[in-house]
Design a protein around this motif. Structure first.
Motif, PDB file in Angstrom:
ATOM      1  N   ARG A  27       0.848  -1.196   0.000  1.00 24.90           N
ATOM      2  CA  ARG A  27       0.000   0.000   0.000  1.00 24.90           C
ATOM      3  C   ARG A  27       0.884   1.247   0.000  1.00 24.90           C
ATOM      4  NH1 ARG A  27      -5.186  -1.680   0.743  1.00 24.90           N
ATOM      5  NH2 ARG A  27      -5.557  -3.505   2.070  1.00 24.90           N
ATOM      6  N   VAL A  28       0.522   2.192  -0.858  1.00 21.85           N
ATOM      7  CA  VAL A  28       1.220   3.481  -0.890  1.00 21.85           C
ATOM      8  C   VAL A  28       0.288   4.525  -0.294  1.00 21.85           C
ATOM      9  CG1 VAL A  28       2.252   5.268  -2.334  1.00 21.85           C
ATOM     10  CG2 VAL A  28       2.618   2.854  -2.885  1.00 21.85           C
ATOM     11  N   ILE A  29       0.764   5.214   0.724  1.00 26.90           N
ATOM     12  CA  ILE A  29      -0.036   6.207   1.439  1.00 26.90           C
ATOM     13  C   ILE A  29       0.463   7.599   1.076  1.00 26.90           C
ATOM     14  CG2 ILE A  29      -0.625   7.089   3.739  1.00 26.90           C
ATOM     15  CD1 ILE A  29      -0.215   4.144   4.735  1.00 26.90           C
ATOM     16  N   ARG A  30      -0.360   8.344   0.377  1.00 29.32           N
ATOM     17  CA  ARG A  30      -0.025   9.737   0.037  1.00 29.32           C
ATOM     18  C   ARG A  30      -0.386  10.611   1.234  1.00 29.32           C
ATOM     19  NH1 ARG A  30      -0.360  11.428  -5.388  1.00 29.32           N
ATOM     20  NH2 ARG A  30      -2.048  12.876  -4.913  1.00 29.32           N
ATOM     21  N   PHE A  31       0.646  11.156   1.875  1.00 27.22           N
ATOM     22  CA  PHE A  31       0.471  11.931   3.118  1.00 27.22           C
ATOM     23  C   PHE A  31       0.827  13.380   2.819  1.00 27.22           C
ATOM     24  CE2 PHE A  31       0.915  11.167   7.983  1.00 27.22           C
ATOM     25  CZ  PHE A  31       0.449  12.441   8.268  1.00 27.22           C
ATOM     26  N   GLY A  32      -0.177  14.228   2.711  1.00 28.27           N
ATOM     27  CA  GLY A  32       0.048  15.635   2.387  1.00 28.27           C
ATOM     28  C   GLY A  32      -0.087  16.542   3.596  1.00 28.27           C
ATOM     29  N   HIS A  33       0.597  17.673   3.566  1.00 24.76           N
ATOM     30  CA  HIS A  33       0.426  18.696   4.613  1.00 24.76           C
ATOM     31  C   HIS A  33       0.895  20.042   4.068  1.00 24.76           C
ATOM     32  CE1 HIS A  33       4.763  18.761   5.780  1.00 24.76           C
ATOM     33  NE2 HIS A  33       4.722  17.496   5.424  1.00 24.76           N
ATOM     34  N   LEU A  34       0.657  21.100   4.843  1.00 28.19           N
ATOM     35  CA  LEU A  34       0.932  22.462   4.369  1.00 28.19           C
ATOM     36  C   LEU A  34       2.346  22.935   4.642  1.00 28.19           C
ATOM     37  CD1 LEU A  34      -2.263  24.511   5.363  1.00 28.19           C
ATOM     38  CD2 LEU A  34      -1.961  22.787   3.587  1.00 28.19           C
ATOM     39  N   ASN A  35       3.028  22.266   5.581  1.00 27.04           N
ATOM     40  CA  ASN A  35       4.298  22.796   6.083  1.00 27.04           C
ATOM     41  C   ASN A  35       5.482  22.399   5.224  1.00 27.04           C
ATOM     42  OD1 ASN A  35       2.459  22.016   8.705  1.00 27.04           O
ATOM     43  ND2 ASN A  35       3.399  24.027   8.863  1.00 27.04           N
ATOM     44  N   ASN A  36       6.567  23.170   5.376  1.00 25.03           N
ATOM     45  CA  ASN A  36       7.786  22.875   4.637  1.00 25.03           C
ATOM     46  C   ASN A  36       8.455  21.620   5.184  1.00 25.03           C
ATOM     47  OD1 ASN A  36       7.409  25.168   3.069  1.00 25.03           O
ATOM     48  ND2 ASN A  36       8.562  26.471   4.472  1.00 25.03           N
ATOM     49  N   ALA A  37       9.419  21.089   4.415  1.00 26.88           N
ATOM     50  CA  ALA A  37      10.065  19.833   4.787  1.00 26.88           C
ATOM     51  C   ALA A  37      10.995  19.966   5.997  1.00 26.88           C
ATOM     52  CB  ALA A  37      10.841  19.282   3.588  1.00 26.88           C
ATOM     53  N   ASP A  38      11.260  21.206   6.449  1.00 29.41           N
ATOM     54  CA  ASP A  38      12.099  21.393   7.637  1.00 29.41           C
ATOM     55  C   ASP A  38      11.256  21.683   8.881  1.00 29.41           C
ATOM     56  OD1 ASP A  38      11.158  23.921   7.041  1.00 29.41           O
ATOM     57  OD2 ASP A  38      13.099  24.936   7.206  1.00 29.41           O
ATOM     58  N   HIS A  39       9.945  21.498   8.766  1.00 33.02           N
ATOM     59  CA  HIS A  39       9.038  21.808   9.876  1.00 33.02           C
ATOM     60  C   HIS A  39       8.760  20.550  10.715  1.00 33.02           C
ATOM     61  CE1 HIS A  39       5.181  22.740  11.859  1.00 33.02           C
ATOM     62  NE2 HIS A  39       5.624  23.976  11.849  1.00 33.02           N
ATOM     63  N   PRO A  40       8.482  20.713  12.023  1.00 37.24           N
ATOM     64  CA  PRO A  40       8.207  19.551  12.881  1.00 37.24           C
ATOM     65  C   PRO A  40       7.071  18.645  12.405  1.00 37.24           C
ATOM     66  CG  PRO A  40       8.657  21.461  14.248  1.00 37.24           C
ATOM     67  CD  PRO A  40       8.629  21.953  12.838  1.00 37.24           C
ATOM     68  N   VAL A  41       6.076  19.181  11.703  1.00 37.52           N
ATOM     69  CA  VAL A  41       5.022  18.308  11.158  1.00 37.52           C
ATOM     70  C   VAL A  41       5.634  17.349  10.135  1.00 37.52           C
ATOM     71  CG1 VAL A  41       2.978  18.276   9.641  1.00 37.52           C
ATOM     72  CG2 VAL A  41       3.033  19.788  11.625  1.00 37.52           C
TER      73      VAL A  41
END
Length: 333
Positions: A27-41
């Motif tokens: 299974r491939v899980i596409r996990f999106g979010h608003l923050n940049n790649a250097d952010h804690p999220v």
């Protein structure tokens, strides 16, 4: 010699039952979010993915899409509900449009520290809110840290409620935020996060409010002069899964997802809180003027915001509001 059909079926079934766990579907899980790649999220997403890959023997792979690559919060929420995206980690704020009681999390000056925030969200209130999501096409696996929200602007330091007067501030498109800043006599402007830097740069707005790590990660110090530790709202992210995707998972896969979320939560919160502390120094080093707000002035802000809190609470499910107030009383002891 022909094998009777029922024997062939029985043999097939026993073969399937004997398949090892390794035969689990990939299974491939596409996990999106608003923050940049250097952010804690983003660090939380990466850790979640590592733990899930380890638990599933590499069968469940998380693909991260940071920095609004899959759209803004509302677009990603729709994609989850429609089953075209598997996961996201938005601010809880974004859910108030479909479950208005999530607005409780955004009530100003509700919690004073991280311990109180965690107790509120990990306890009965947080679970009661999560229980309202499946009927909206979403499943939640818990809460991550976004941090206390603080105000930046290009005009003046915020040391007392009167300093908000006339400031044009971008706020999250959320009625609680809008009315809170109106009570402070600011001019709140709802706007998608992706448009914010450009609006600050063009002076379309004077300022904005976000946790320190977000302010640093998005380089708002390039287009702002003041950062004030108002700590007016504790903000959390919520780990969401598309219910359409969740319902396709086996009980064993769902268990792995829950465990990975639980195990990544403590790490994400630790990283986020360390980043907030470090961000204050870095923002000052980048030239922002930093100030704290005295407890007495914070108390005045809380009193000004109280009618807003009371008005919104009156429109929510009374049972959840009672639970919220009971929980606040418990965690403040």
């Amino acid at each position: 010699m022909r094998i009777p059909a029922r024997l062939a079926l029985a043999a097939g079934l026993s073969f399937l039952l004997a398949l090892p766990a390794a035969a689990q579907q990939e299974r491939v899980i596409r996990f999106g979010h608003l923050n940049n790649a250097d952010h804690p999220v983003s660090f939380g997403v990466k850790r979640f993915g590592e733990i899930l890959a380890a638990k599933s023997g590499g069968k469940m792979k998380v693909m991260e899409f940071p920095a609004s690559q899959l759209g803004n919060e509302m677009q990603q929420q729709s994609a989850l509900q429609g089953g075209v995206q598997q996961m996201s980690a938005p601010a809880t704020t974004s859910l108030a449009g479909i479950v208005k009681e999530f607005g409780l999390v955004d009530f100003p000056f509700a919690v004073a520290n991280y311990a109180q925030a965690d107790a509120l969200l990990d306890g009965p209130l947080g679970q009661a809110l999560i229980a309202k999501l499946p009927e909206k096409g979403l499943v939640a696996l818990g809460y991550w840290d976004l941090g206390f929200r603080n105000v930046t602007n290009s005009k003046r330091a915020i040391t007392k409620p009167e300093d908000f007067d006339g400031l044009k501030l971008r706020v999250i498109p959320n009625p609680v935020f809008l009315d809170t800043f109106k009570a402070f006599k600011a001019n709140p402007v709802p706007m998608p996060f992706a448009e914010l830097y450009g609006a600050l740069e063009a002076r379309a707005v004077d300022g904005q409010e976000n946790p320190f790590a977000v302010i640093l990660s998005n380089k708002f110090y390039e287009v702002q002069k003041f950062v004030s530790a108002t700590n007016h709202v504790y903000a959390a992210n919520i780990v969401l899964v598309s219910k359409k995707f969740w319902d396709q998972l086996t009980p064993a896969e769902q268990k792995m997802m829950n465990e990975a979320a639980d195990e990544s939560r403590a790490y994400q919160r630790q990283v986020s809180r360390a980043a907030a502390q470090k961000a204050v120094g870095e923002l000052q080093a980048k030239g922002l003027q930093y100030n704290e707000v005295s407890p007495a002035e914070q108390k005045r802000m809380q009193q000004i915001a109280k009618p807003v809190v009371d008005r919104f609470a009156a429109t929510y499910d009374p049972a959840i509001v009672k639970l919220y107030n009971d929980e606040l009383a418990r965690i403040r002891k």
